[in-house]
Design a protein around this motif. Structure first.
Motif, PDB file in Angstrom:
ATOM      1  N   ALA A 391      10.284  14.900 -15.962  1.00 13.66           N
ATOM      2  CA  ALA A 391      11.128  15.909 -16.608  1.00 13.66           C
ATOM      3  C   ALA A 391      12.448  16.045 -15.869  1.00 13.66           C
ATOM      4  CB  ALA A 391      10.391  17.248 -16.646  1.00 13.66           C
ATOM      5  N   ARG A 392      12.367  16.120 -14.556  1.00 11.30           N
ATOM      6  CA  ARG A 392      13.608  16.272 -13.776  1.00 11.30           C
ATOM      7  C   ARG A 392      14.472  15.019 -13.848  1.00 11.30           C
ATOM      8  NH1 ARG A 392      13.614  20.734 -10.315  1.00 11.30           N
ATOM      9  NH2 ARG A 392      11.614  21.821 -10.175  1.00 11.30           N
ATOM     10  N   TYR A 393      13.825  13.873 -13.929  1.00 12.47           N
ATOM     11  CA  TYR A 393      14.594  12.628 -14.064  1.00 12.47           C
ATOM     12  C   TYR A 393      15.421  12.632 -15.341  1.00 12.47           C
ATOM     13  CZ  TYR A 393      15.452   7.769 -15.373  1.00 12.47           C
ATOM     14  OH  TYR A 393      16.043   6.614 -15.789  1.00 12.47           O
ATOM     15  N   TYR A 394      14.781  12.941 -16.457  1.00  5.62           N
ATOM     16  CA  TYR A 394      15.530  12.971 -17.724  1.00  5.62           C
ATOM     17  C   TYR A 394      16.596  14.064 -17.696  1.00  5.62           C
ATOM     18  CZ  TYR A 394      12.741   9.531 -20.218  1.00  5.62           C
ATOM     19  OH  TYR A 394      12.176   8.365 -20.648  1.00  5.62           O
ATOM     20  N   HIS A 395      16.285  15.138 -17.029  1.00  8.81           N
ATOM     21  CA  HIS A 395      17.265  16.229 -16.939  1.00  8.81           C
ATOM     22  C   HIS A 395      18.499  15.760 -16.168  1.00  8.81           C
ATOM     23  CE1 HIS A 395      17.564  20.895 -16.732  1.00  8.81           C
ATOM     24  NE2 HIS A 395      18.667  20.335 -17.166  1.00  8.81           N
ATOM     25  N   ALA A 396      18.246  15.111 -15.028  1.00  5.59           N
ATOM     26  CA  ALA A 396      19.373  14.599 -14.241  1.00  5.59           C
ATOM     27  C   ALA A 396      20.128  13.520 -15.002  1.00  5.59           C
ATOM     28  CB  ALA A 396      18.860  14.047 -12.914  1.00  5.59           C
TER      29      ALA A 396
END
Length: 950
Positions: A391-396
């Protein structure tokens, strides 16, 4: 006899050595740890060298040679040759140069081991023990470095003596030599022959191992694996084998652990040289699987990691997941795949593997069809970690610059999907509130503001206190505002109220948050814009009362809302106080904003003045109106306030104060568009306060104001002149009348009267030049009036003409006829012409009184000239005769002039026939009586000649 005994002794001494040579152990081959990562080390063979030779072996060799020198025959010679050759082979295995350094004994005889064994074979071709001779011959060739010859001999041994007790040993030695010669296909066949002797053979296990290597060396990797598999099956502990090699090897007999490790490595190399994990999967599918398949996948992956082939390692680990997706170990292999990619720095690929993990081990996935979540807590824990990471990867990624807008939106959507799934799977996890906040962030970035606001609200208020709660609450407020801005105009007010409610809730819960004052300030502004005055004022008051005090800009904005709300509520005193706080908080260099605020303060004061005025408190109203100029002198409404103050004073008949305010307005605001009104009001106030001349001055200003209508200006100009005239300001009146005539189209009758009044004014103040000017103007105006002339205008014009003629007459009469007569006479005639012209204008006026006077004066002029000629100075030095002649000449000139005078007098007298008789007719009669006494001395029975001058 001695020699024989010594030979027997030698044989006895060497028997132990020979037995040792024949029973020497065969090296099982190279350790896998010595094999190059890409290819096994080909330099090392598994042929084990003989033990160190004792000193008595060399002595035995010497003795056997001496026996041969004795030329024994038959079997004895054969035996001596065999024993000598065996000893030399044994020594040669310790010292490879030994065989090559042998000298010839005798003329032609060579006694090296090879020749000795060959002679034995040649001498005893049918000896059943030749299998041993062949075996030893092969060893001798090997010691001499003639490995190919050794192989030929060993092949002969196997061919001619397949049942020999040396067959297995020989075939193994043949295989080893072939392997050393890199003749791997032949070595493979040889090793396979050894293996075919059965598992009880001395060299079975070594050959089984080297068989696999021979196939591996031919790049037939899958066949090599098949050759190695039986070793693993035999050596690994029964049951399911752990996939961690150290644990798997720990269950192997200690002496065989190195072998197992080497086999595992070469198997891994075989798969690595093929297609990695894919080839391993295919192999297992074809073989029907093994009990140690996890170990094979794990070791393949670890091999790749050692080689720093990280993507291959990841693929190998992932291959197991694909091969056995539902086993309890599958998640571990997926994690190992992720770790491999991370170690290699392939972060995007690692994240893809994490995403695979999330999808494969989601609670709704097939993996859990065979077990419950509680049975694999480590899988669930890893799922939580990877969900968070993905989730954080796609957010970044969504926030990364350079991507298209569509890519940004897709990444935000993906991030939000995984955040939401985390919340669904782990609702009670300590990270859930943060996940909720991050989910809201992605919705916000996708401009789904209402959804974002709802999720921010959940994160802020539906969890126990957590570090991101306040930020989530603030995000909810901001999102509702964004959502409200996108609503259609008719729906926007309701949406804004939702945002305001969110702001109040935020401030109530998170009052210590640094953004709380800002949120409340905007809420106050929104409420004011919606017309919610009292709620707006309450929220604004809350901001200004906050301690510690918020940022000056926020306090300023809140005071502004408070001031505006109170203003709209007609609480103007409170509004003034609030606006003054705004001014105090506005930076000195922000001139524009300060001016706006000063105008707002002035407006509040102005409204207080209006209230006082409307309530019948004029004095209070005036004080408030004028206070604007005192406190806010640069306010844009100062002029209006002062103007209204004057109006209040006028309405309350406070003339003197009104005059002061109006005059101050005039001087303070010279460019104000109400200056004309100021002038009119001053004129009215001056009249009302009995100051007519000051009023006249104001009317004059009106007359000169181009902004006024022509009619108003004309009336004001006349009114100004009349006021001056009526109140004795004659000089000012004269100027006003003159300006009136010059500036406006005055009706003819009125203009004649004004000109006449100007004559009278200037006569009264004794300014003769102005009198003369206006008489001429009157005469000129009448003369040019044409049909507009009236009796009155003609009369006034004739009267002025007579007066103007009197001046010319005086000039004429003042000129004396002196010598030289011609010069003085010319001057007098010129003066006479001017006087005649002036009287001529009067005589033609048609007014009997003026005409008779003018006619009489003209006759008098002629009579005067005639008499002045006769009375002129005579030249000196004339003789009586000359003097008489001079007199006659004068008479000749004077007589016609006198006749003209008589004609004019008679014309005047003739007017009596028209019923005109006045003093000037009488004077003409008297003049005629004096000039022509015979005719006019008596007044009875005379006839007047008609020669009137009209």
């Amino acid at each position: 006899m001695r020699a024989s005994r010594s030979g027997l002794l030698l044989l006895a001494c060497s028997s132990t050595v020979l037995l040792g040579a024949c029973a020497s152990k065969i090296d099982p081959g190279p350790s896998i740890s010595t094999i190059n990562r890409e290819r096994p080390d080909e330099a090392k063979l598994s042929i084990r060298q003989s033990e160190q030779i004792e000193a008595n072996q060399e002595l035995a060799i010497e003795n056997y040679r001496k026996i041969l020198e004795l030329a024994p025959e038959g079997a004895r010679r054969t035996e001596v040759m065999r024993r000598l050759a065996d000893l030399q082979v044994q020594v040669g295995e310790v010292n490879p140069q030994f065989e090559r350094q042998q000298e010839l004994y005798g003329d032609e005889e060579r006694i090296d081991s090879v020749n000795l064994y060959r002679e034995i074979l040649a001498t005893n071709p049918d000896d059943p023990n030749n299998d041993r001779v062949l075996y030893q011959l092969a060893r001798a060739y090997q010691n001499r470095g003639q490995e190919a010859r050794a192989v030929e001999v060993l092949s002969r041994l196997a061919r001619e003596y397949p049942q020999s007790r040396y067959a297995s040993d020989g075939k193994f030695r043949e295989a080893e030599l072939l392997f050393r010669l890199k003749r791997y296909r032949q070595a493979e066949a040889a090793y396979r022959d050894v293996v075919d002797f059965g598992p009880d053979g001395q060299f079975f296990e070594q050959s089984q191992y080297k068989l696999g290597w021979s196939i591996f060396k031919q790049s037939r990797y899958m066949e090599a694996v098949e050759a190695f598999m039986p070793i693993l099956e035999r050596e690994l502990a029964p049951g399911q084998t752990p996939f961690v090699e150290s644990q798997a090897v720990a269950g192997v007999r200690e002496k065989r652990r190195e072998l197992v490790q080497d086999v595992l490595r070469v198997v891994s190399l075989s798969f690595a040289y093929s297609d990695g994990g894919a080839s391993l999967k295919q192999f297992l599918n074809e073989q029907g699987g093994t009990r140690y398949e996890e170990l094979l996948f794990a070791d393949l992956g670890e091999l790749y990691l050692e080689q720093q082939r990280y993507t291959d390692a990841a693929a190998a680990f992932k291959a197991y997941v694909d091969y056995e997706p539902l086993t309890l170990d599958a998640p571990t292999f997926q994690l190992k795949s992720i770790d491999a990619l991370q170690v290699g720095g392939f972060l995007d690929l690692a994240m893809g593997a994490k995403e695979d993990y999330v999808q494969i081990y989601d609670p709704e996935a097939d993996y859990w069809s065979q077990r419950g979540l509680a049975e694999a807590p480590f899988v669930v824990e890893a799922l939580k970690e990877n969900l968070n990471d993905v989730a954080r990867y796609y957010h970044a990624r969504a926030q990364r610059d350079g991507a298209t807008e569509q890519a940004h939106q897709i990444a935000f959507e993906q991030a939000g999907r995984y955040y939401r799934r985390f919340i669904e799977i782990f609702p009670d996890d300590p990270a859930a509130p943060e996940m909720h906040t991050l989910l809201a962030d992605t919705l916000y970035d996708r401009t789904l503001y209402q959804q974002a606001a709802d999720e921010y609200t959940n994160a802020a208020y539906n969890y126990p206190p957590h570090p991101r709660a306040a930020d989530a609450g603030y995000g909810a407020v901001d999102s509702y505002h964004k959502w409200a801005e996108l609503q259609p105009p008719e729906q926007r007010p309701e949406a804004i109220l939702v945002a305001v409610d969110a702001a109040r809730r935020f401030a109530d819960r998170f009052g210590e948050h640094p953004e709380a004052p800002r949120v409340l300030t905007r809420a106050a502004e929104d409420l004011y814009d919606l017309g919610e005055l009292e709620p707006a004022a309450e929220v604004a008051q809350r901001v200004v009362d906050t301690q510690p005090r918020p940022d000056a800009r926020l306090r300023r904005s809140s005071w502004q809302v408070l001031g505006l709300a109170r203003f709209d509520q007609q609480r103007f005193t409170d509004a003034e106080s609030a606006f003054k706080q705004v001014l105090q908080l506005t930076p000195p260099d922000d001139g524009e904003r300060r001016q706006i605020t000063r105008d707002q303060i002035a407006s509040a004061i102005y409204k207080q003045a209006e209230v006082a005025r409307d309530q019948g408190r004029p004095d209070d109203a005036v004080v408030q109106f004028l206070r604007i100029g005192q406190e806010m002198p640069d306010s844009s409404i100062r002029a209006t306030a002062q103007f209204d103050a004057a109006a209040v004073l006028i309405a309350s008949e406070q003339w003197d104060r009104a005059i002061d305010v109006l005059l101050d307005f005039r001087s303070t605001f010279p460019a104000d568009e109400r200056q004309a009104d100021i002038t009119r009001k001053l004129a009215a106030v001056y009249l009302a306060s009995d100051q007519p001349t000051r009023a006249a001055a104001e009317f004059a200003r009106i007359a000169g104001d181009a902004s006024e209508s022509e009619d108003a200006r004309q009336q004001a100009a006349l009114r100004s002149a009349e006021l001056y005239d009526e109140n004795g300001a004659l000089a000012a009146a004269g100027q006003a009348y003159a300006s009136y005539l010059a500036g406006f189209a005055v009706p003819f009758d009125e203009s004649i009267e004004i000109r006449q009044r100007l004559i009278e004014i200037y006569e009264e103040i004794e300014r003769p030049s102005e009198v003369t000017f206006w008489r001429r103007e009157l005469v000129r105006s009448n003369a040019s009036a044409g049909a507009q002339q009236t009796d009155r205008s003609r009369y006034l014009a004739a009267q002025s003409s007579l007066v103007l003629a009197e001046s010319a007459l005086r000039d004429f009469e003042s000129i004396k006829l002196t010598l030289p007569l011609q010069a003085s006479l010319s001057r007098k005639r010129a003066a006479m012409d001017r006087a005649l012209a002036a009287y001529q204008d009067a005589a033609q006026s048609g007014v009997a009184e003026i005409a008779t006077e003018a006619t009489h004066k003209v006759g008098s002029i002629y009579l005067t000239l005639s008499r002045d000629l006769m009375a002129s100075q005579r030249p000196s030095g004339l003789s009586p005769l000359e003097l008489e002649q001079y007199e006659l000449l004068l008479e000749e000139q004077a007589f016609p002039i006198e006749e003209q005078a008589i004609d004019l007098f008679e014309t005047n007298v003739a007017r009596m026939d028209q019923g005109v008789y006045n003093a000037w007719v009488q004077r003409s009669i008297e003049a005629l009586a004096e000039i022509v006494p015979a005719r006019y001395a008596k007044q009875e029975n005379y006839e007047l000649p008609i020669n009137a001058i009209r």
